[in-house]
Design an enzyme around this catalytic site. Structure first.
Site, PDB file in Angstrom:
ATOM      1  N   MET A   1       0.849  -1.179   0.000  1.00  0.00           N
ATOM      2  CA  MET A   1       0.000   0.000   0.000  1.00  0.00           C
ATOM      3  C   MET A   1       0.890   1.236   0.000  1.00  0.00           C
ATOM      4  SD  MET A   1      -2.540   1.367   2.993  1.00  0.00           S
ATOM      5  CE  MET A   1      -1.359   1.328   4.316  1.00  0.00           C
ATOM      6  N   PRO A   2       1.113   1.861  -1.135  1.00  0.00           N
ATOM      7  CA  PRO A   2       1.877   3.099  -1.148  1.00  0.00           C
ATOM      8  C   PRO A   2       1.064   4.238  -0.527  1.00  0.00           C
ATOM      9  CG  PRO A   2       1.134   2.540  -3.356  1.00  0.00           C
ATOM     10  CD  PRO A   2       0.737   1.413  -2.464  1.00  0.00           C
ATOM     11  N   VAL A   3       1.762   5.031   0.274  1.00  0.00           N
ATOM     12  CA  VAL A   3       1.160   6.228   0.861  1.00  0.00           C
ATOM     13  C   VAL A   3       1.964   7.412   0.354  1.00  0.00           C
ATOM     14  CG1 VAL A   3       0.630   7.471   2.980  1.00  0.00           C
ATOM     15  CG2 VAL A   3       0.406   4.983   2.924  1.00  0.00           C
TER      16      VAL A   3
END
Length: 71
Positions: free
Chosen positions: A1-3
């Site tokens: 999950m890239p933030v």
């Protein structure tokens, strides 16, 4: 999950933030082979009094620029 964190001065409209979120998501998906659903974007609005560049508050830099524009 890239933030992805985007820090900026206040003043952008909700529509501008929507456009930024879409453009950043689309770019990340294309470059990283990710899914749009995996991309999370956090907007933080930081007052110019709380942000400094080259040892000078951005609010002071803005005031100085506005003053030089008047002359």
């Amino acid at each position: 999950m890239p933030v992805i964190k985007i820090e900026m001065f206040p003043g952008r409209t909700l529509e501008q933030k929507r456009a930024i979120a879409k453009a950043v998501t689309d770019s990340f998906v294309a470059a990283a082979n990710a899914t749009p659903q995996s991309v999370h974007i956090l907007f933080s609005e930081i007052a110019q009094d709380d942000w400094a560049v080259a040892g000078q508050l951005c609010s002071d830099r803005a005031a100085a620029a506005a003053q030089s524009d008047k002359t």
